[in-house]
Design a protein around this motif. Structure first.
Motif, mmCIF file in Angstrom:
data_model
loop_
_atom_site.group_PDB
_atom_site.id
_atom_site.type_symbol
_atom_site.label_atom_id
_atom_site.label_comp_id
_atom_site.label_asym_id
_atom_site.label_seq_id
_atom_site.Cartn_x
_atom_site.Cartn_y
_atom_site.Cartn_z
ATOM 1 N N SER A 119 0.840 -1.181 0.000
ATOM 2 C CA SER A 119 0.000 0.000 0.000
ATOM 3 C C SER A 119 0.883 1.241 0.000
ATOM 4 O O SER A 119 2.048 1.192 0.394
ATOM 5 N N GLY A 120 0.306 2.346 -0.432
ATOM 6 C CA GLY A 120 1.059 3.575 -0.506
ATOM 7 C C GLY A 120 1.247 4.029 -1.936
ATOM 8 O O GLY A 120 0.761 3.411 -2.880
ATOM 9 N N ASN A 121 1.971 5.105 -2.070
ATOM 10 C CA ASN A 121 2.174 5.708 -3.380
ATOM 11 C C ASN A 121 3.340 5.042 -4.103
ATOM 12 O O ASN A 121 4.430 5.612 -4.237
ATOM 13 N N ILE A 122 3.086 3.846 -4.566
ATOM 14 C CA ILE A 122 4.100 3.088 -5.279
ATOM 15 C C ILE A 122 3.409 2.118 -6.224
ATOM 16 O O ILE A 122 2.276 1.685 -5.965
ATOM 17 N N TYR A 123 4.092 1.797 -7.297
ATOM 18 C CA TYR A 123 3.510 0.918 -8.286
ATOM 19 C C TYR A 123 4.598 0.126 -8.999
ATOM 20 O O TYR A 123 5.743 0.551 -9.078
ATOM 21 N N ASN A 124 4.202 -0.998 -9.498
ATOM 22 C CA ASN A 124 5.044 -1.831 -10.358
ATOM 23 C C ASN A 124 6.451 -2.014 -9.788
ATOM 24 O O ASN A 124 7.439 -1.554 -10.360
ATOM 25 N N PHE A 125 6.529 -2.695 -8.664
ATOM 26 C CA PHE A 125 7.829 -3.039 -8.095
ATOM 27 C C PHE A 125 8.673 -3.768 -9.130
ATOM 28 O O PHE A 125 8.184 -4.647 -9.849
ATOM 29 N N ASP A 126 9.939 -3.405 -9.206
ATOM 30 C CA ASP A 126 10.836 -4.108 -10.112
ATOM 31 C C ASP A 126 10.989 -5.564 -9.695
ATOM 32 O O ASP A 126 11.003 -6.461 -10.538
ATOM 33 N N VAL A 127 11.122 -5.769 -8.411
ATOM 34 C CA VAL A 127 11.251 -7.106 -7.858
ATOM 35 C C VAL A 127 10.381 -7.214 -6.614
ATOM 36 O O VAL A 127 10.359 -6.308 -5.779
ATOM 37 N N MET A 128 9.676 -8.290 -6.502
ATOM 38 C CA MET A 128 8.989 -8.631 -5.276
ATOM 39 C C MET A 128 9.380 -10.056 -4.904
ATOM 40 O O MET A 128 9.838 -10.821 -5.750
ATOM 41 N N GLY A 129 9.202 -10.379 -3.657
ATOM 42 C CA GLY A 129 9.539 -11.735 -3.271
ATOM 43 C C GLY A 129 9.463 -11.978 -1.797
ATOM 44 O O GLY A 129 8.829 -11.216 -1.048
ATOM 45 N N TRP A 130 10.115 -13.045 -1.398
ATOM 46 C CA TRP A 130 10.047 -13.519 -0.032
ATOM 47 C C TRP A 130 11.418 -13.924 0.476
ATOM 48 O O TRP A 130 12.201 -14.566 -0.240
ATOM 49 N N TYR A 131 11.679 -13.542 1.693
ATOM 50 C CA TYR A 131 12.845 -13.978 2.428
ATOM 51 C C TYR A 131 12.371 -14.630 3.716
ATOM 52 O O TYR A 131 11.220 -14.472 4.117
ATOM 53 N N ARG A 132 13.256 -15.353 4.356
ATOM 54 C CA ARG A 132 12.894 -15.966 5.627
ATOM 55 C C ARG A 132 14.090 -15.961 6.564
ATOM 56 O O ARG A 132 15.236 -15.937 6.131
ATOM 57 N N ILE A 188 10.468 -12.523 -7.776
ATOM 58 C CA ILE A 188 9.810 -12.481 -9.070
ATOM 59 C C ILE A 188 9.850 -11.052 -9.573
ATOM 60 O O ILE A 188 9.486 -10.116 -8.866
ATOM 61 N N THR A 189 10.308 -10.882 -10.789
ATOM 62 C CA THR A 189 10.421 -9.554 -11.378
ATOM 63 C C THR A 189 9.091 -9.100 -11.944
ATOM 64 O O THR A 189 8.131 -9.867 -12.036
ATOM 65 N N SER A 190 9.053 -7.842 -12.339
ATOM 66 C CA SER A 190 7.839 -7.316 -12.949
ATOM 67 C C SER A 190 7.506 -8.031 -14.247
ATOM 68 O O SER A 190 6.344 -8.051 -14.662
ATOM 69 N N GLY A 191 8.507 -8.607 -14.878
ATOM 70 C CA GLY A 191 8.294 -9.366 -16.092
ATOM 71 C C GLY A 191 7.938 -10.818 -15.866
ATOM 72 O O GLY A 191 7.699 -11.549 -16.829
ATOM 73 N N GLY A 192 7.912 -11.238 -14.605
ATOM 74 C CA GLY A 192 7.505 -12.590 -14.286
ATOM 75 C C GLY A 192 8.635 -13.588 -14.137
ATOM 76 O O GLY A 192 8.377 -14.781 -13.922
ATOM 77 N N SER A 193 9.861 -13.131 -14.234
ATOM 78 C CA SER A 193 10.995 -14.023 -14.059
ATOM 79 C C SER A 193 11.178 -14.348 -12.583
ATOM 80 O O SER A 193 11.178 -13.455 -11.742
ATOM 81 N N ASP A 240 0.890 -9.842 -9.024
ATOM 82 C CA ASP A 240 -0.013 -9.023 -9.802
ATOM 83 C C ASP A 240 0.589 -7.627 -9.789
ATOM 84 O O ASP A 240 0.550 -6.939 -8.770
ATOM 85 N N ASN A 241 1.142 -7.216 -10.903
ATOM 86 C CA ASN A 241 1.843 -5.937 -10.965
ATOM 87 C C ASN A 241 0.926 -4.753 -10.673
ATOM 88 O O ASN A 241 1.311 -3.820 -9.974
ATOM 89 N N ALA A 242 -0.262 -4.785 -11.230
ATOM 90 C CA ALA A 242 -1.179 -3.667 -11.074
ATOM 91 C C ALA A 242 -1.612 -3.470 -9.631
ATOM 92 O O ALA A 242 -1.842 -2.340 -9.195
ATOM 93 N N LYS A 243 -1.719 -4.557 -8.902
ATOM 94 C CA LYS A 243 -2.186 -4.487 -7.522
ATOM 95 C C LYS A 243 -1.054 -4.508 -6.507
ATOM 96 O O LYS A 243 -1.311 -4.441 -5.306
ATOM 97 N N ASN A 244 0.170 -4.631 -6.993
ATOM 98 C CA ASN A 244 1.329 -4.718 -6.105
ATOM 99 C C ASN A 244 1.152 -5.814 -5.063
ATOM 100 O O ASN A 244 1.351 -5.602 -3.859
ATOM 101 N N GLN A 245 0.798 -6.965 -5.528
ATOM 102 C CA GLN A 245 0.636 -8.125 -4.676
ATOM 103 C C GLN A 245 1.586 -9.229 -5.102
ATOM 104 O O GLN A 245 1.899 -9.369 -6.296
ATOM 105 N N VAL A 246 2.032 -9.977 -4.149
ATOM 106 C CA VAL A 246 2.871 -11.124 -4.418
ATOM 107 C C VAL A 246 2.434 -12.256 -3.511
ATOM 108 O O VAL A 246 2.049 -12.032 -2.358
ATOM 109 N N TRP A 247 2.480 -13.465 -4.040
ATOM 110 C CA TRP A 247 2.088 -14.657 -3.300
ATOM 111 C C TRP A 247 3.228 -15.663 -3.299
ATOM 112 O O TRP A 247 4.093 -15.665 -4.166
ATOM 113 N N LEU A 248 3.179 -16.517 -2.333
ATOM 114 C CA LEU A 248 4.102 -17.632 -2.274
ATOM 115 C C LEU A 248 3.312 -18.879 -1.931
ATOM 116 O O LEU A 248 2.847 -19.033 -0.802
ATOM 117 N N GLN A 249 3.145 -19.743 -2.914
ATOM 118 C CA GLN A 249 2.499 -21.022 -2.697
ATOM 119 C C GLN A 249 3.544 -22.013 -2.230
ATOM 120 O O GLN A 249 4.519 -22.266 -2.933
#
Length: 115
Positions: free
Chosen positions: A25-38, A51-56, A72-81
């Motif tokens: 949330s916030g004033n940001i869009y289309n993260f270059d990279v999203m993901g998960w660390y632990r 996962i990059t904005s291009g899906g890599s 989902d780039n438009a919604k700035n959401q990322v999932w980890l199944q």
């Protein structure tokens, strides 16, 4: 102003599945990279999946074939199944987003794999 919020963690049995979700949330869009660390007790934070904005995608060797990242780039959401979970997957999982020169982190969400 920018916040990453994780959800979907919890306790599962070995071999079970969980799906983590992260929403920015916030004033940001289309993260270059999203993901998960632990980060598990006594260990350093480690990359799980990105996962990059291009899906890599990129996965840690320990989770390849079991975990799948999506976004989902438009919604700035990322999932980890997470499938075929092992006790070794028990950790605090952090959502990550990179936008230009900026890094953003969620607060972390607990995943516990135990019988």
């Amino acid at each position: 102003q920018v916040q990453l919020v994780e959800s979907g963690g919890g306790l599962v049995h070995p071999g079970g599945s969980l799906r983590l979700s992260c929403v920015a949330s916030g004033n940001i869009y289309n993260f270059d990279v999203m993901g998960w660390y632990r980060q598990a007790p006594g260990k350093q934070r480690e990359l799980v999946a990105t996962i990059t904005s291009g899906g890599s995608t990129n996965y840690a060797n320990s989770v390849k074939g079991r975990f799948t990242a999506s976004r989902d780039n438009a919604k700035n959401q990322v999932w980890l199944q997470m499938n075929s979970l092992k006790p070794e997957d028990t950790s605090l999982y952090y959502c990550y987003g990179q936008w230009g020169p900026y890094d953003y982190w969620g607060q972390g969400i607990q995943v516990t794999v135990s019988s």
